[in-house]
Motif scaffolding. Structure first.
Motif, mmCIF file in Angstrom:
data_model
loop_
_atom_site.group_PDB
_atom_site.id
_atom_site.type_symbol
_atom_site.label_atom_id
_atom_site.label_comp_id
_atom_site.label_asym_id
_atom_site.label_seq_id
_atom_site.Cartn_x
_atom_site.Cartn_y
_atom_site.Cartn_z
ATOM 1 N N MET A 1 70.764 121.965 17.461
ATOM 2 C CA MET A 1 71.215 120.987 16.481
ATOM 3 C C MET A 1 70.020 120.327 15.799
ATOM 4 S SD MET A 1 74.339 119.053 18.452
ATOM 5 C CE MET A 1 74.499 117.910 17.078
ATOM 6 N N LEU A 2 70.190 119.960 14.548
ATOM 7 C CA LEU A 2 69.152 119.260 13.818
ATOM 8 C C LEU A 2 69.334 117.758 13.976
ATOM 9 C CD1 LEU A 2 69.094 121.277 10.467
ATOM 10 C CD2 LEU A 2 67.686 121.627 12.500
ATOM 11 N N TYR A 3 68.210 117.042 13.996
ATOM 12 C CA TYR A 3 68.277 115.591 14.001
ATOM 13 C C TYR A 3 68.737 115.101 12.628
ATOM 14 C CZ TYR A 3 65.781 115.587 18.450
ATOM 15 O OH TYR A 3 65.427 115.776 19.763
ATOM 16 N N PRO A 4 69.211 113.830 12.547
ATOM 17 C CA PRO A 4 69.755 113.349 11.261
ATOM 18 C C PRO A 4 68.806 113.500 10.085
ATOM 19 C CG PRO A 4 70.346 111.831 13.011
ATOM 20 C CD PRO A 4 69.410 112.834 13.621
ATOM 21 N N ASP A 5 67.509 113.175 10.267
ATOM 22 C CA ASP A 5 66.588 113.307 9.137
ATOM 23 C C ASP A 5 66.361 114.763 8.774
ATOM 24 O OD1 ASP A 5 65.248 113.749 11.492
ATOM 25 O OD2 ASP A 5 63.501 112.529 11.015
ATOM 26 N N TYR B 1 59.764 101.752 18.360
ATOM 27 C CA TYR B 1 59.155 101.050 17.229
ATOM 28 C C TYR B 1 58.717 99.633 17.598
ATOM 29 C CZ TYR B 1 58.425 98.951 12.651
ATOM 30 O OH TYR B 1 57.876 98.293 11.591
ATOM 31 N N ASP B 2 59.603 98.847 18.172
ATOM 32 C CA ASP B 2 59.274 97.441 18.455
ATOM 33 C C ASP B 2 58.103 97.317 19.415
ATOM 34 O OD1 ASP B 2 61.285 96.541 16.782
ATOM 35 O OD2 ASP B 2 62.754 96.315 18.392
ATOM 36 N N ASP B 3 58.061 98.154 20.463
ATOM 37 C CA ASP B 3 56.972 98.075 21.433
ATOM 38 C C ASP B 3 55.646 98.495 20.818
ATOM 39 O OD1 ASP B 3 58.522 97.086 23.479
ATOM 40 O OD2 ASP B 3 58.956 99.054 24.342
ATOM 41 N N VAL B 4 55.664 99.520 19.971
ATOM 42 C CA VAL B 4 54.424 99.946 19.316
ATOM 43 C C VAL B 4 53.969 98.885 18.319
ATOM 44 C CG1 VAL B 4 53.397 101.644 17.768
ATOM 45 C CG2 VAL B 4 54.852 102.400 19.651
ATOM 46 N N ALA B 5 54.897 98.360 17.521
ATOM 47 C CA ALA B 5 54.545 97.363 16.509
ATOM 48 C C ALA B 5 53.963 96.105 17.144
ATOM 49 C CB ALA B 5 55.763 97.017 15.664
ATOM 50 N N LEU C 1 51.740 106.347 12.382
ATOM 51 C CA LEU C 1 52.636 106.369 13.530
ATOM 52 C C LEU C 1 54.054 106.332 12.968
ATOM 53 C CD1 LEU C 1 50.747 103.672 15.653
ATOM 54 C CD2 LEU C 1 50.265 106.133 15.441
ATOM 55 N N VAL C 2 54.768 107.445 13.084
ATOM 56 C CA VAL C 2 56.035 107.631 12.378
ATOM 57 C C VAL C 2 57.177 107.639 13.381
ATOM 58 C CG1 VAL C 2 57.317 109.082 10.788
ATOM 59 C CG2 VAL C 2 54.840 108.985 10.629
ATOM 60 N N PHE C 3 58.229 106.883 13.065
ATOM 61 C CA PHE C 3 59.373 106.728 13.948
ATOM 62 C C PHE C 3 60.587 107.392 13.306
ATOM 63 C CE2 PHE C 3 56.232 103.558 14.575
ATOM 64 C CZ PHE C 3 56.125 103.447 15.947
ATOM 65 N N ASP D 1 71.715 104.562 11.753
ATOM 66 C CA ASP D 1 71.508 103.730 10.568
ATOM 67 C C ASP D 1 70.061 103.263 10.428
ATOM 68 O OD1 ASP D 1 74.203 103.918 9.936
ATOM 69 O OD2 ASP D 1 74.741 102.131 11.080
ATOM 70 N N VAL D 2 69.230 103.578 11.414
ATOM 71 C CA VAL D 2 67.816 103.178 11.353
ATOM 72 C C VAL D 2 67.042 104.249 10.596
ATOM 73 C CG1 VAL D 2 65.757 102.612 12.677
ATOM 74 C CG2 VAL D 2 68.014 101.944 13.537
ATOM 75 N N PRO D 3 66.429 103.890 9.461
ATOM 76 C CA PRO D 3 65.718 104.905 8.667
ATOM 77 C C PRO D 3 64.374 105.267 9.286
ATOM 78 C CG PRO D 3 65.417 102.748 7.682
ATOM 79 C CD PRO D 3 66.360 102.554 8.843
ATOM 80 N N VAL D 4 63.741 106.282 8.721
ATOM 81 C CA VAL D 4 62.367 106.616 9.094
ATOM 82 C C VAL D 4 61.475 105.407 8.800
ATOM 83 C CG1 VAL D 4 60.392 108.093 8.589
ATOM 84 C CG2 VAL D 4 62.686 109.064 8.635
ATOM 85 N N ARG D 5 60.636 105.056 9.770
ATOM 86 C CA ARG D 5 59.683 103.963 9.582
ATOM 87 C C ARG D 5 58.295 104.432 10.007
ATOM 88 N NH1 ARG D 5 62.683 99.286 12.899
ATOM 89 N NH2 ARG D 5 63.156 101.095 14.207
ATOM 90 N N ARG D 6 57.281 103.729 9.542
ATOM 91 C CA ARG D 6 55.921 104.105 9.898
ATOM 92 C C ARG D 6 55.040 102.882 10.021
ATOM 93 N NH1 ARG D 6 53.152 106.746 4.410
ATOM 94 N NH2 ARG D 6 53.003 104.799 3.233
ATOM 95 N N LEU D 7 53.963 103.030 10.785
ATOM 96 C CA LEU D 7 52.946 102.004 10.939
ATOM 97 C C LEU D 7 51.580 102.663 10.799
ATOM 98 C CD1 LEU D 7 54.388 100.233 14.120
ATOM 99 C CD2 LEU D 7 54.312 99.233 11.829
#
Length: 229
Positions: free
Chosen positions: A1-5, A142-146, A167-169, A174-180
């Motif tokens: 199966m493919l992930y949502p993104d 994401y929260d722990d890395v940020a 650093l890409v999440f 409903d949580v979109p791709v995020r990056r730091l």
């Protein structure tokens, strides 16, 4: 199966292929996902003097839109051909310019994704290429890395290099791709020892991400930090 993104990118490539008009100059569509969650599309331009494949066109379209490193690329043929693997030239270009990207390829059970490096083992590397790098994480981190609470990650058969990296999440519901913006400070190799209780526990934990991980696997312990701003 493919992930949502991954499914979102494949859907975009399929939608672009579906509107091709049947002209022989344009027979393949491609889509690519960047680290901000944007999806870029393009089609091939065939000509007797030569012409770019759809994957190369979408790299140019993404660059024109100000995209940084790409996370995923998918190509779909017209006439119901669906997912097409990249040709040799596209594999080399992707590896040189977007070495951390994954590619959608056809599989016996349906489309699947593979790292572009897996499509060109023992490949030539463009010596003066200096692509932006990325390190992927589950959205749950994401929260722990940020906040700086998580500064290490363990990888198996997933090369990471020292230096600046996004650093890409991954997208999650409903949580979109995020990056730091970040820096990989060190990559230390180690072997799991199944006779050591802490290693056995680590093995059980890592199998959530690497289901086929052997108990004596070779790992990389990656230390990183977030760059403020």
């Amino acid at each position: 199966m493919l992930y949502p993104d991954e499914q979102r990118v494949l859907d975009a490539a399929r939608a672009q292929a579906a509107v091709l008009t049947g002209r022989p100059e344009h027979t393949v569509a491609a889509a690519a996902l960047d680290t901000t969650g944007r999806v870029h599309t393009g089609v091939n331009v065939h000509h007797f003097t030569g012409g770019p494949c759809a994957e190369l066109v979408v790299l140019g379209a993404a660059a024109a839109a100000g995209a940084g490193p790409l996370m995923l690329v998918a190509a779909v043929g017209d006439g119901g051909r669906d997912v097409l693997p990249p040709c040799g030239r596209c594999r080399q270009v992707l590896l040189d310019l977007h070495p951390d990207a994954h590619v959608v390829v056809p599989g016996d059970a349906g489309p699947r994704t593979v790292p572009v490096r897996a499509l060109l083992p023992d490949s030539y590397r463009q010596p003066d290429a200096a692509p932006e790098r990325l390190v992927r994480f589950s959205a749950a981190y994401y929260d722990d890395v940020a906040a700086g609470r998580k500064t290490t990650t363990v990888r198996h058969d997933d090369p990471v290099v020292t230096g600046p990296a996004w650093l890409v999440f991954e997208e999650d519901g409903d949580v979109p791709v995020r990056r730091l913006p970040g820096v990989v400070e060190s990559v230390e190799p180690r072997l799991l020892d199944p006779a050591v209780p802490t290693d056995a526990a680590l093995h059980r934990s890592l199998r959530r991400h690497y289901p086929a991980l052997p108990p004596d696997a070779a790992l990389d312990v990656v230390t990183f930090r977030v760059v403020p701003g």
